[in-house]
Design an enzyme around this catalytic site. Sequence first.
Site, PDB file in Angstrom:
ATOM      1  N   GLU A 219       0.837  -1.271   0.054  1.00 37.91           N
ATOM      2  CA  GLU A 219       0.073   0.036  -0.065  1.00 37.91           C
ATOM      3  C   GLU A 219       0.587   1.209   0.242  1.00 37.91           C
ATOM      4  O   GLU A 219       1.866   1.398   0.998  1.00 37.91           O
ATOM      5  CB  GLU A 219      -0.977   0.098   1.044  1.00 37.91           C
ATOM      6  CG  GLU A 219      -1.709   1.238   1.002  1.00 37.91           C
ATOM      7  CD  GLU A 219      -3.011   0.982   2.226  1.00 37.91           C
ATOM      8  OE1 GLU A 219      -3.588   2.070   2.354  1.00 37.91           O
ATOM      9  OE2 GLU A 219      -3.130   0.107   2.708  1.00 37.91           O
ATOM     10  N   LYS A 235      -8.657  -1.346   1.121  1.00 34.97           N
ATOM     11  CA  LYS A 235      -9.668  -1.527   1.906  1.00 34.97           C
ATOM     12  C   LYS A 235     -10.555  -2.804   1.336  1.00 34.97           C
ATOM     13  O   LYS A 235     -10.921  -2.330   0.289  1.00 34.97           O
ATOM     14  CB  LYS A 235     -10.770  -0.304   2.378  1.00 34.97           C
ATOM     15  CG  LYS A 235     -10.300   0.249   3.711  1.00 34.97           C
ATOM     16  CD  LYS A 235     -10.329  -0.797   4.654  1.00 34.97           C
ATOM     17  CE  LYS A 235      -9.821   0.004   6.129  1.00 34.97           C
ATOM     18  NZ  LYS A 235      -9.008  -0.737   6.953  1.00 34.97           N
TER      19      LYS A 235
END
Length: 408
Positions: A219, A235
Site C-alpha cells: 500500500e 480496504k
Amino acid sequence: MARRKSTERTRKIGPSGVETLPHRVIDVPAAPPGCRHRLTERARLHWRTSDGGDPAATVQAFLTAHGLPVTDLADPTTGHHPDDRTCGAALYVSAAAGAHLAGAPTGPPSPAPALPDLVAVVYDHTDTPTGPTGRHPTPWWVGPWQPSWTPHAHAAAVRAVHAAIGRGDVYQVNLVGHAAARYTGDPLPALSRLAALPGARYGGTLTGDGWAIGCASPETLVEVTAGRVLTRPIKGTRPATAAGRRDLLASAKERAEHIMIVDLERHDLAHLARTGTVTVDELYAVRRWCDLWQAESTVSATLADGLGLADLLRAVCPGGSVTGAPKLAALHHIAALEPAGRGASMGALGWVAPGHLDLGLTIRTVAAEPDRLHLWAGGGITWDSDPDAEVAEAAAKAAPLRALLTTG
C-alpha cells in the site's frame, strides 16, 4: 531538554548496528533498485514521542541540512544547493508519531521499545558494491507466536466499535492486534525474504541499533513526483480465489467501507492540493497480495506551491486506511481498545530523493529486536462487520508473514 536529545541524534554519523542485528545490503523500500547495493550511510536522525517537539519540522530540517530539497515539494529546486554525494534518504514514521502529529493519543506503549518513532537515514553513493558481512550464518529458529489479545478479546473490541458507531462517535475504526515470538539466529535474512512476497510493492528492510524492520507492504501512503501527489488506499479483503474475487466485487459492505476511506483520503490530500485538483483516478480495483484479494483505489492531486515535507507528513499521517473515519475520533478509540502499541506497523516507510518521494504504509510489516520478532495485523470495522470474520481476516493477513519467517 527534548530539543537537545533530538539534536544529538541528528549528529549521529555513519552506520550503526549491534552484533545480533548486523548490517548487510541496504535495501530500503522504494529506493531505486540500481542504487541499493551502492549506498553508504552518511547520517541519521532518531526521534521518539518522549522527545517532544514537532517531528515533521525536525526531519524536514535534518534532510534539508543534508542536501535533500524538501522545503517545496512542488518545486524541489527552490532554495536547493545540489550535493552530488547524496542519493536519497530512508524515512520511517511510526503510527505513534503520526498520532502525535494529529494531536491524538499515541496509544499503549510499543511492544518493541528499541524502535524509534521516526528515523531518517541519509545515504551517499559508493563505488564499492555492498554485500554480506562475511559472518558465518547461525541456525535460525522461531518460537511460538504469543498474541497480545485472544480471539475473544479481539471480537469484544469489534463489538465496542459497533457500539461507538451506534452512538454516532465514528463511522469506521481500524483495529490492529499484535503477536510476538522469540527467535535465535540472524533475523535479517528472514526479514529480507518478506520483500519477495507477491504484491509487496514496498518490500525491503531498515536497521538500527538493536532493531530491524522488514516490510512486505502493498500500500502507498503517499507518493510525490513532478508536483503530483497520490495515495493508494487499500480496504476490502477476500481469499485469492475466483469465488473470493467475485465476492469482493459484489460486497456492498466492503465497497461502502472502501469508499468511506477514499473520501477520507480525498480530504487529506485537499490540505496539500491546488484548489479543484483532487481526483479519484481509479476506484475499487481488485489486486492480489499473497493469497488474498484486496481492493485498492488511487487518489491524486496537484501539489500547492510552497508545501514541504513537514506539511505532507502532517496531512497524511497516520494513514486513513489504518485509522478510520473521522480520523481523529477513530484514533481515540484505537488508543482505548488496542492491547499493544502499533510499533513498526501502520506507519510509513520509504524513500526521499530530489524530485521524488515514495512512502509505503507499513502494513504486512515485522520488527525485530535482539531476541524477539513482532508483527501486527487487523482490519477496518464498520457497522456491518462480523466479529468472528474480522478475527479471521487479521489471521489471514498475518499467516504469510509467519510462514515465511519460520522457514530456515
